[in-house]
Scaffold this motif. Structure first.
Motif, PDB file in Angstrom:
ATOM      1  N   ARG A   1       0.828  -1.210   0.000  1.00 57.23           N
ATOM      2  CA  ARG A   1       0.000   0.000   0.000  1.00 57.23           C
ATOM      3  C   ARG A   1       0.862   1.260   0.000  1.00 57.23           C
ATOM      4  NH1 ARG A   1      -3.297  -2.758  -2.407  1.00 57.23           N
ATOM      5  NH2 ARG A   1      -4.562  -4.189  -1.185  1.00 57.23           N
ATOM      6  N   SER A   2       2.023   1.197   0.637  1.00 53.26           N
ATOM      7  CA  SER A   2       2.926   2.346   0.643  1.00 53.26           C
ATOM      8  C   SER A   2       3.428   2.652  -0.767  1.00 53.26           C
ATOM      9  CB  SER A   2       4.110   2.066   1.578  1.00 53.26           C
ATOM     10  OG  SER A   2       5.047   3.116   1.530  1.00 53.26           O
ATOM     11  N   ILE A   3       3.840   1.612  -1.481  1.00 54.19           N
ATOM     12  CA  ILE A   3       4.311   1.821  -2.857  1.00 54.19           C
ATOM     13  C   ILE A   3       3.168   2.285  -3.742  1.00 54.19           C
ATOM     14  CG2 ILE A   3       5.418   0.739  -4.852  1.00 54.19           C
ATOM     15  CD1 ILE A   3       6.632  -1.305  -2.892  1.00 54.19           C
ATOM     16  N   GLU A   4       2.019   1.682  -3.559  1.00 53.43           N
ATOM     17  CA  GLU A   4       0.841   2.043  -4.347  1.00 53.43           C
ATOM     18  C   GLU A   4       0.486   3.517  -4.187  1.00 53.43           C
ATOM     19  OE1 GLU A   4      -2.502  -1.024  -4.776  1.00 53.43           O
ATOM     20  OE2 GLU A   4      -3.353   0.484  -3.443  1.00 53.43           O
ATOM     21  N   SER A   5       0.680   4.045  -2.976  1.00 53.29           N
ATOM     22  CA  SER A   5       0.340   5.451  -2.713  1.00 53.29           C
ATOM     23  C   SER A   5       1.241   6.416  -3.469  1.00 53.29           C
ATOM     24  CB  SER A   5       0.422   5.731  -1.210  1.00 53.29           C
ATOM     25  OG  SER A   5       1.771   5.700  -0.756  1.00 53.29           O
ATOM     26  N   GLU A   6       2.385   5.906  -3.958  1.00 54.74           N
ATOM     27  CA  GLU A   6       3.330   6.758  -4.678  1.00 54.74           C
ATOM     28  C   GLU A   6       3.075   6.782  -6.185  1.00 54.74           C
ATOM     29  OE1 GLU A   6       7.139   5.248  -3.595  1.00 54.74           O
ATOM     30  OE2 GLU A   6       6.951   5.805  -1.481  1.00 54.74           O
ATOM     31  N   LEU A   7       2.026   6.106  -6.646  1.00 56.39           N
ATOM     32  CA  LEU A   7       1.732   6.066  -8.078  1.00 56.39           C
ATOM     33  C   LEU A   7       1.122   7.365  -8.587  1.00 56.39           C
ATOM     34  CD1 LEU A   7       0.187   2.472  -8.359  1.00 56.39           C
ATOM     35  CD2 LEU A   7       2.521   3.190  -8.941  1.00 56.39           C
ATOM     36  N   ASN A   8       0.644   8.221  -7.654  1.00 54.53           N
ATOM     37  CA  ASN A   8       0.038   9.506  -8.021  1.00 54.53           C
ATOM     38  C   ASN A   8      -1.113   9.337  -9.016  1.00 54.53           C
ATOM     39  OD1 ASN A   8       1.857  11.105  -6.428  1.00 54.53           O
ATOM     40  ND2 ASN A   8       3.425  10.769  -7.991  1.00 54.53           N
TER      41      ASN A   8
ATOM     42  N   VAL B   1      -3.327  -1.329 -12.427  1.00 52.65           N
ATOM     43  CA  VAL B   1      -3.361  -2.757 -12.756  1.00 52.65           C
ATOM     44  C   VAL B   1      -1.958  -3.259 -13.087  1.00 52.65           C
ATOM     45  CG1 VAL B   1      -4.281  -4.514 -14.311  1.00 52.65           C
ATOM     46  CG2 VAL B   1      -5.754  -2.641 -13.541  1.00 52.65           C
ATOM     47  N   GLY B   2      -1.221  -2.482 -13.876  1.00 56.79           N
ATOM     48  CA  GLY B   2       0.147  -2.880 -14.220  1.00 56.79           C
ATOM     49  C   GLY B   2       1.031  -2.990 -12.998  1.00 56.79           C
ATOM     50  N   PHE B   3       0.897  -2.015 -12.084  1.00 62.07           N
ATOM     51  CA  PHE B   3       1.673  -2.060 -10.851  1.00 62.07           C
ATOM     52  C   PHE B   3       1.326  -3.302 -10.035  1.00 62.07           C
ATOM     53  CE2 PHE B   3       1.125  -1.487  -6.265  1.00 62.07           C
ATOM     54  CZ  PHE B   3       2.463  -1.479  -5.874  1.00 62.07           C
ATOM     55  N   THR B   4       0.032  -3.593  -9.895  1.00 64.81           N
ATOM     56  CA  THR B   4      -0.396  -4.728  -9.084  1.00 64.81           C
ATOM     57  C   THR B   4       0.110  -6.040  -9.678  1.00 64.81           C
ATOM     58  OG1 THR B   4      -2.399  -3.484  -8.511  1.00 64.81           O
ATOM     59  CG2 THR B   4      -2.377  -5.819  -7.971  1.00 64.81           C
ATOM     60  N   PHE B   5       0.033  -6.167 -10.986  1.00 65.53           N
ATOM     61  CA  PHE B   5       0.556  -7.357 -11.664  1.00 65.53           C
ATOM     62  C   PHE B   5       2.046  -7.510 -11.385  1.00 65.53           C
ATOM     63  CE2 PHE B   5       2.332  -9.846 -15.068  1.00 65.53           C
ATOM     64  CZ  PHE B   5       1.361 -10.785 -15.374  1.00 65.53           C
ATOM     65  N   ASP B   6       2.792  -6.424 -11.546  1.00 64.15           N
ATOM     66  CA  ASP B   6       4.247  -6.468 -11.338  1.00 64.15           C
ATOM     67  C   ASP B   6       4.598  -6.753  -9.889  1.00 64.15           C
ATOM     68  OD1 ASP B   6       4.545  -5.879 -14.028  1.00 64.15           O
ATOM     69  OD2 ASP B   6       4.909  -3.739 -13.695  1.00 64.15           O
ATOM     70  N   HIS B   7       3.854  -6.129  -8.973  1.00 66.11           N
ATOM     71  CA  HIS B   7       4.126  -6.349  -7.548  1.00 66.11           C
ATOM     72  C   HIS B   7       3.949  -7.816  -7.179  1.00 66.11           C
ATOM     73  CE1 HIS B   7       2.900  -6.966  -3.365  1.00 66.11           C
ATOM     74  NE2 HIS B   7       3.870  -6.101  -3.100  1.00 66.11           N
ATOM     75  N   HIS B   8       2.827  -8.402  -7.584  1.00 63.56           N
ATOM     76  CA  HIS B   8       2.556  -9.787  -7.214  1.00 63.56           C
ATOM     77  C   HIS B   8       3.592 -10.732  -7.830  1.00 63.56           C
ATOM     78  CE1 HIS B   8      -0.831  -8.191  -5.349  1.00 63.56           C
ATOM     79  NE2 HIS B   8      -1.809  -8.670  -6.077  1.00 63.56           N
ATOM     80  N   ASN B   9       3.946 -10.475  -9.075  1.00 60.29           N
ATOM     81  CA  ASN B   9       4.919 -11.352  -9.719  1.00 60.29           C
ATOM     82  C   ASN B   9       6.307 -11.181  -9.117  1.00 60.29           C
ATOM     83  OD1 ASN B   9       5.243 -13.310 -12.042  1.00 60.29           O
ATOM     84  ND2 ASN B   9       6.880 -11.849 -12.504  1.00 60.29           N
ATOM     85  N   GLY B  10       6.643  -9.964  -8.708  1.00 56.19           N
ATOM     86  CA  GLY B  10       7.966  -9.702  -8.147  1.00 56.19           C
ATOM     87  C   GLY B  10       8.068  -9.956  -6.658  1.00 56.19           C
ATOM     88  N   ASN B  11       6.913 -10.170  -6.008  1.00 56.96           N
ATOM     89  CA  ASN B  11       6.870 -10.425  -4.561  1.00 56.96           C
ATOM     90  C   ASN B  11       5.986 -11.645  -4.306  1.00 56.96           C
ATOM     91  OD1 ASN B  11       8.165  -7.782  -3.216  1.00 56.96           O
ATOM     92  ND2 ASN B  11       6.926  -7.175  -4.978  1.00 56.96           N
ATOM     93  N   GLN B  12       6.448 -12.788  -4.782  1.00 61.26           N
ATOM     94  CA  GLN B  12       5.608 -13.978  -4.746  1.00 61.26           C
ATOM     95  C   GLN B  12       5.370 -14.490  -3.333  1.00 61.26           C
ATOM     96  OE1 GLN B  12       6.410 -16.911  -7.765  1.00 61.26           O
ATOM     97  NE2 GLN B  12       6.672 -15.363  -9.355  1.00 61.26           N
TER      98      GLN B  12
ATOM     99  N   SER C   1      -8.710   5.099  -3.487  1.00 62.90           N
ATOM    100  CA  SER C   1      -8.028   5.459  -4.724  1.00 62.90           C
ATOM    101  C   SER C   1      -8.786   4.948  -5.943  1.00 62.90           C
ATOM    102  CB  SER C   1      -6.608   4.884  -4.712  1.00 62.90           C
ATOM    103  OG  SER C   1      -5.916   5.218  -5.880  1.00 62.90           O
ATOM    104  N   ILE C   2      -9.278   3.712  -5.849  1.00 68.15           N
ATOM    105  CA  ILE C   2     -10.061   3.152  -6.958  1.00 68.15           C
ATOM    106  C   ILE C   2     -11.365   3.922  -7.136  1.00 68.15           C
ATOM    107  CG2 ILE C   2     -11.395   1.132  -7.688  1.00 68.15           C
ATOM    108  CD1 ILE C   2      -9.150  -0.592  -6.504  1.00 68.15           C
ATOM    109  N   ARG C   3     -12.006   4.232  -6.020  1.00 66.18           N
ATOM    110  CA  ARG C   3     -13.263   4.994  -6.096  1.00 66.18           C
ATOM    111  C   ARG C   3     -13.037   6.350  -6.768  1.00 66.18           C
ATOM    112  NH1 ARG C   3     -14.656   4.525  -1.270  1.00 66.18           N
ATOM    113  NH2 ARG C   3     -16.352   3.024  -1.509  1.00 66.18           N
ATOM    114  N   ASP C   4     -11.924   7.001  -6.437  1.00 67.64           N
ATOM    115  CA  ASP C   4     -11.629   8.319  -7.000  1.00 67.64           C
ATOM    116  C   ASP C   4     -11.420   8.245  -8.511  1.00 67.64           C
ATOM    117  OD1 ASP C   4     -10.720  11.213  -6.820  1.00 67.64           O
ATOM    118  OD2 ASP C   4      -8.910  10.260  -7.622  1.00 67.64           O
ATOM    119  N   LEU C   5     -10.573   7.311  -8.949  1.00 70.84           N
ATOM    120  CA  LEU C   5     -10.299   7.244 -10.397  1.00 70.84           C
ATOM    121  C   LEU C   5     -11.538   6.779 -11.159  1.00 70.84           C
ATOM    122  CD1 LEU C   5      -9.731   4.183 -11.796  1.00 70.84           C
ATOM    123  CD2 LEU C   5      -7.795   4.250 -10.249  1.00 70.84           C
TER     124      LEU C   5
END
Length: 228
Positions: A91-98, A112-123, A156-160
Motif C-alpha cells: 500500500r505504501s508503494i501504491e500510494s506513490e503512483l500519483n 493494474v500494471g503495478f499490481t501485476f508487477d508487484h505480485h509477480n515480483g513479490n511472490q 483510490s479506486i473509487r476516485d479514479l
C-alpha cells in the motif's frame, strides 16, 4: 492483534535486554526487527504458519528465539506482524503512483500494471495471502492495522472510477470493491496457479514473453470491463 504485538513499536525504541541472549550484534532494535520480518516472511510464505520454525528464523538472522519472542510475543505474533508489514509495503508503494494526477483510464492501467508487477515480483506476498486464506483469515482478523491499511486502496479506486464516470470514460454502477476484487483476482492468478497451470497446459507462465503478454491482457480486460 495481541498485546505483545501491539507493543512492538515501543519495544523497538527500548534497549535490548541482556536476557535476550544474543552476542556479536549491535543493539539496533529497528534493524534487527526488520531482518527478522524479512526472513520470517519467506519462512511463513514457504511453509505456512504450522510448518514455519522460529529456530530457523533465529538462525538465519543471527538472533535467538528469546529475542524474537521479546519483540513479537509469540510465533503467531510474528506471523501477524509479517502479514501487516506485507500489506503496509504494497500500500505504501501504491500510494506513490500519483493516480489522482493521471487521466482515469491511464490511472487504471497504471494501477493494474503495478499490481501485476508487484505480485509477480513479490511472490511471497501471494503465498502469505494464500496461506492466510487456508486459515480462513483468522490472524488478519486479529490485526488492528490491516483493515485500515487497505482503506486507501479502495478510496483510490473509487476516485479514479468516479472521475472516469463523470468524464464519460467509464460506465456507471460498478462498486469500487468489485473493481478491486477483479484486479486482485486477475493479477493474483499468475502467481498462485503458475505451477498447476504450467503443468496442465505446458504453458510456462514465468517466461518473460508470456508474462508481458499476460500483463497486457489483464490490463486490457479490466479497462474493457469498465469502459463506457
Amino acid at each position: 492483534m495481541n498485546d505483545a504485538v501491539h507493543s512492538i513499536a515501543a519495544k523497538s525504541a527500548a534497549p535490548l535486554p541482556k536476557s535476550a541472549g544474543v552476542t556479536g550484534r549491535t543493539n539496533d532494535p529497528a534493524r534487527t526487527m526488520a531482518e527478522i520480518l524479512k526472513v520470517a516472511t519467506h519462512e511463513f510464505a514457504d511453509k505456512g504458519l504450522a510448518g514455519a520454525r522460529i529456530d530457523e528464523i533465529a538462525a538465519a538472522t543471527r538472533t535467538s528465539k528469546r529475542m524474537i519472542y521479546y519483540y513479537f510475543g509469540s510465533k503467531e505474533g510474528l506471523y501477524i506482524a509479517v502479514l501487516e508489514e506485507s500489506y503496509r509495503r504494497v500500500r505504501s508503494i501504491e500510494s506513490e503512483l500519483n493516480l489522482e494526477n493521471l487521466p482515469p483510464e491511464e490511472a487504471l492501467r497504471t494501477l493494474v500494471g503495478f499490481t501485476f508487477d508487484h505480485h509477480n515480483g513479490n511472490q511471497d506476498y501471494v503465498r502469505l495471502v494464500m496461506s492466510e486464506n487456508m486459515l480462513r483469515g483468522q490472524y488478519i482478523a486479529q490485526s488492528k492495522s490491516i483493515q485500515a491499511l487497505n482503506v486507501p486502496a479502495i478510496r483510490s479506486i473509487r476516485d479514479l472510477y468516479d472521475r472516469g464516470v463523470v468524464e464519460g470514460v467509464f460506465r456507471p454502477g460498478v462498486d469500487p470493491i468489485d473493481i478491486h476484487a477483479n484486479i486482485s483476482a486477475l493479477t493474483f492468478f499468475n502467481v498462485s496457479n503458475q505451477y498447476t497451470f504450467s503443468q496442465i497446459f505446458k504453458h510456462q507462465m514465468q517466461d518473460p514473453q508470456v508474462l508481458a503478454q499476460r500483463r497486457a491482457n489483464v490490463i486490457d480486460v479490466l479497462v474493457r470491463y469498465l469502459r463506457a
